[in-house]
Design an enzyme around this catalytic site. Structure first.
Site, PDB file in Angstrom:
ATOM      1  N   TYR A 130      -2.588  12.328   3.251  1.00 53.59           N
ATOM      2  CA  TYR A 130      -2.887  11.418   4.365  1.00 53.59           C
ATOM      3  C   TYR A 130      -2.179  11.847   5.652  1.00 53.59           C
ATOM      4  O   TYR A 130      -2.717  11.703   6.745  1.00 53.59           O
ATOM      5  CB  TYR A 130      -2.499   9.980   4.003  1.00 53.59           C
TER       6      TYR A 130
ATOM      7  N   ASP B 176       0.855  -1.192   0.000  1.00 49.35           N
ATOM      8  CA  ASP B 176       0.000   0.000   0.000  1.00 49.35           C
ATOM      9  C   ASP B 176       0.887   1.237   0.000  1.00 49.35           C
ATOM     10  O   ASP B 176       2.012   1.191   0.511  1.00 49.35           O
ATOM     11  CB  ASP B 176      -0.924   0.013   1.222  1.00 49.35           C
TER      12      ASP B 176
HETATM   13  O1  CP3 Z   1      -2.670  -2.437  -7.503  1.00 47.26           O
HETATM   14  C1  CP3 Z   1      -2.695  -3.333  -6.643  1.00 47.26           C
HETATM   15  O2  CP3 Z   1      -3.596  -4.165  -6.579  1.00 47.26           O
HETATM   16  C2  CP3 Z   1      -1.563  -3.455  -5.661  1.00 47.26           C
HETATM   17  C3  CP3 Z   1      -1.921  -3.172  -4.300  1.00 47.26           C
HETATM   18  C4  CP3 Z   1      -2.360  -1.784  -3.871  1.00 47.26           C
HETATM   19  C5  CP3 Z   1      -3.160  -1.573  -2.712  1.00 47.26           C
HETATM   20  N1  CP3 Z   1      -3.245  -0.229  -2.497  1.00 47.26           N
HETATM   21  C6  CP3 Z   1      -3.746  -2.628  -1.886  1.00 47.26           C
HETATM   22  C7  CP3 Z   1      -4.876  -2.307  -0.989  1.00 47.26           C
HETATM   23  C8  CP3 Z   1      -2.046  -0.523  -4.400  1.00 47.26           C
HETATM   24  C9  CP3 Z   1      -1.262  -0.156  -5.647  1.00 47.26           C
HETATM   25  C10 CP3 Z   1      -2.602   0.439  -3.517  1.00 47.26           C
HETATM   26  C11 CP3 Z   1      -2.431   1.881  -3.707  1.00 47.26           C
HETATM   27  C12 CP3 Z   1      -3.222   2.823  -2.913  1.00 47.26           C
HETATM   28  N2  CP3 Z   1      -3.588   2.737  -1.599  1.00 47.26           N
HETATM   29  C13 CP3 Z   1      -3.656   4.073  -3.389  1.00 47.26           C
HETATM   30  C14 CP3 Z   1      -3.374   4.628  -4.770  1.00 47.26           C
HETATM   31  C15 CP3 Z   1      -4.210   4.030  -5.821  1.00 47.26           C
HETATM   32  C16 CP3 Z   1      -5.635   4.480  -5.847  1.00 47.26           C
HETATM   33  O3  CP3 Z   1      -6.521   3.607  -5.807  1.00 47.26           O
HETATM   34  O4  CP3 Z   1      -5.870   5.692  -5.958  1.00 47.26           O
HETATM   35  C17 CP3 Z   1      -4.350   4.715  -2.342  1.00 47.26           C
HETATM   36  C18 CP3 Z   1      -5.009   6.072  -2.395  1.00 47.26           C
HETATM   37  C19 CP3 Z   1      -4.295   3.849  -1.205  1.00 47.26           C
HETATM   38  C20 CP3 Z   1      -4.828   4.104   0.160  1.00 47.26           C
HETATM   39  C21 CP3 Z   1      -5.774   3.066   0.601  1.00 47.26           C
HETATM   40  N3  CP3 Z   1      -5.422   1.770   0.932  1.00 47.26           N
HETATM   41  C22 CP3 Z   1      -7.180   3.191   0.753  1.00 47.26           C
HETATM   42  C23 CP3 Z   1      -7.965   4.444   0.469  1.00 47.26           C
HETATM   43  C24 CP3 Z   1      -7.668   1.940   1.197  1.00 47.26           C
HETATM   44  C25 CP3 Z   1      -9.078   1.562   1.614  1.00 47.26           C
HETATM   45  C26 CP3 Z   1     -10.022   1.365   0.513  1.00 47.26           C
HETATM   46  C27 CP3 Z   1      -9.609   0.358  -0.560  1.00 47.26           C
HETATM   47  O5  CP3 Z   1     -10.083  -0.778  -0.568  1.00 47.26           O
HETATM   48  O6  CP3 Z   1      -8.828   0.720  -1.395  1.00 47.26           O
HETATM   49  C28 CP3 Z   1      -6.562   1.066   1.257  1.00 47.26           C
HETATM   50  C29 CP3 Z   1      -6.590  -0.363   1.597  1.00 47.26           C
HETATM   51  C30 CP3 Z   1      -6.159  -1.329   0.556  1.00 47.26           C
HETATM   52  N4  CP3 Z   1      -5.004  -1.229  -0.151  1.00 47.26           N
HETATM   53  C31 CP3 Z   1      -6.822  -2.531   0.187  1.00 47.26           C
HETATM   54  C32 CP3 Z   1      -6.007  -3.150  -0.770  1.00 47.26           C
HETATM   55  C33 CP3 Z   1      -6.233  -4.491  -1.426  1.00 47.26           C
HETATM   56  C34 CP3 Z   1      -8.147  -3.054   0.762  1.00 47.26           C
HETATM   57  C35 CP3 Z   1      -7.840  -3.792   2.010  1.00 47.26           C
HETATM   58  C36 CP3 Z   1      -8.819  -4.893   2.310  1.00 47.26           C
HETATM   59  O7  CP3 Z   1      -9.944  -4.561   2.714  1.00 47.26           O
HETATM   60  O8  CP3 Z   1      -8.418  -6.050   2.153  1.00 47.26           O
END
Ligand code: CP3
Length: 344
Positions: free
Chosen positions: A154, A76
């Site tokens: 953030y 992340d």
């Molecule tokens: O691309 C991929 O699949 C690789 C993994 C990846 C995650 N986060 C896994 C994740 C990547 C590249 C990210 C980047 C990320 N994280 C961004 C930039 C990309 C975008 O979508 O704009 C941002 C803003 C985040 C911050 C973040 N992390 C948020 C807002 C959240 C909660 C909401 C959601 O589901 O995205 C996360 C958690 C997160 N990061 C999850 C995953 C698989 C969900 C966790 C779960 O519930 O299992």
């Protein structure tokens, strides 16, 4: 191990290819039932991110299940604020929360940065080494980080926001502090991506998810120069994809940073983007992730019309991350359509 499918790396370096490569932002994690099983086993998202073994598995899942042309390391963007001294938690159905945020100068000075912060992310490097070994050359491995402005959001807000008004206000109220914090995030991101490359990342993407919260002037002052520093440091090592969501007004300037690829969201037409950036750079995107909710035959048509509009020097992707409840039939129709496409 030689790569069997190097379409992504070839397009990113300006070579010509028979068809565009395809992958999806947020492909690792959000949509696959296999992922949900793994997450249940881990107990929490943060545990999963910190386990190199499970993170490597989540990285490979979409390659096996969907046949995408690249893997993106499961992690992340929020591991950077954590390594600098602001731990995060993920609250179910709400998103990330930071119990501590940055309010004043002494908070910025108390952070770790550069190598001192990057060396705390050994679990990411180990996940990359494992994923790279297990991919065994099937497809390239993408590393990533958040852009400094998005990470800044953030660290100031302590959570997501519709407006990022606290973070934007800080740019007007305390510009020197903002630059100092952005500088420290940048230094850390460079050290982090360099280590990712050492551990096996073959291309890296910078996610500027909240670029569109800024107007052109603020973007020029507080976002672009820091992205440029990261690109300049990394481009000699691997190709860099810069994705600034919503920053359509900055495409021509982003093209001058040296990034080999620019990511586009769905609000920009391929023709507009191409006119802004010239012929040499590759473009990535930009199907509206919601297009995948249509019946599969409609997804095929939408994908074909996107491919036609881009023409060559294109990496097929969505205009932002795939949403968690996207039907897998739509996802498969998108990927298969790109894989069946041939340039004339
Ligand atoms: O691309 C991929 O699949 C690789 C993994 C990846 C995650 N986060 C896994 C994740 C990547 C590249 C990210 C980047 C990320 N994280 C961004 C930039 C990309 C975008 O979508 O704009 C941002 C803003 C985040 C911050 C973040 N992390 C948020 C807002 C959240 C909660 C909401 C959601 O589901 O995205 C996360 C958690 C997160 N990061 C999850 C995953 C698989 C969900 C966790 C779960 O519930 O299992």
């Amino acid at each position: 191990m030689e790569l069997q499918n190097d379409l992504l790396l070839r397009v990113a370096r300006g070579a010509s290819v028979p068809r565009p490569p395809v992958w999806m932002m947020r492909q690792a994690g959000r949509i696959l039932p296999e992922y949900r099983a793994l997450r249940a086993e881990a107990g929490s998202f943060v545990n999963l991110v910190r386990s190199p073994e499970m993170a490597a598995e989540a990285t490979l899942q979409p390659v096996a299940a969907l046949g995408v042309d690249a893997a993106i390391i499961f992690s992340d963007i929020l591991v950077i604020p954590e390594a600098m001294g602001l731990p995060y938690e993920l609250i179910e159905k709400q998103g990330p929360r930071f119990p501590k945020t940055i309010e004043r100068s002494k908070d910025v000075e108390a952070l770790l940065s550069g190598d001192a912060a990057a060396e705390r992310l050994e679990y990411v490097y180990e996940a990359l080494r494992l994923a790279r070994r297990r991919l065994n050359g099937r497809v390239p491995l993408i590393g990533f980080c958040g852009a400094p402005w998005t990470i800044f959001c953030y660290m100031i807000e302590g959570q997501g926001s519709k407006t990022f008004s606290k973070a934007r206000a800080a740019l007007y109220r305390a510009p020197a502090l903002a630059h100092r914090l952005l500088d420290r995030i940048t230094e850390t991101s460079i050290a982090y991506l360099e280590r990712q490359v050492e551990a096996g990342a073959q291309i890296v993407q910078i996610f500027d998810s909240w670029a569109g919260a800024l107007g052109p002037e603020q973007y020029r002052a507080f976002a672009l120069p820091y992205i440029e520093r990261i690109v300049q440091a990394l481009d000699p090592l691997v190709p860099v994809i810069a994705f600034s969501k919503g920053a359509w007004f900055a495409l021509s300037e982003l093209a001058k940073t040296g990034a080999g690829v620019l990511g586009l969201d769905w609000t920009i037409t391929p023709a507009f983007a191409r006119a802004q950036v010239g012929d040499r750079i590759a473009l990535q995107g930009n199907l509206d992730p919601c297009a995948l909710y249509a019946p599969p035959e409609q997804v095929v048509r939408a994908t074909e019309s996107m491919l036609r509009a881009f023409g060559p020097r294109h990496i097929a992707n969505l205009g932002h991350g795939v949403y968690p409840d996207t039907p897998l039939d739509g996802v498969r129709a998108f990927i298969q359509t790109v894989k069946g496409w041939r340039y004339q």
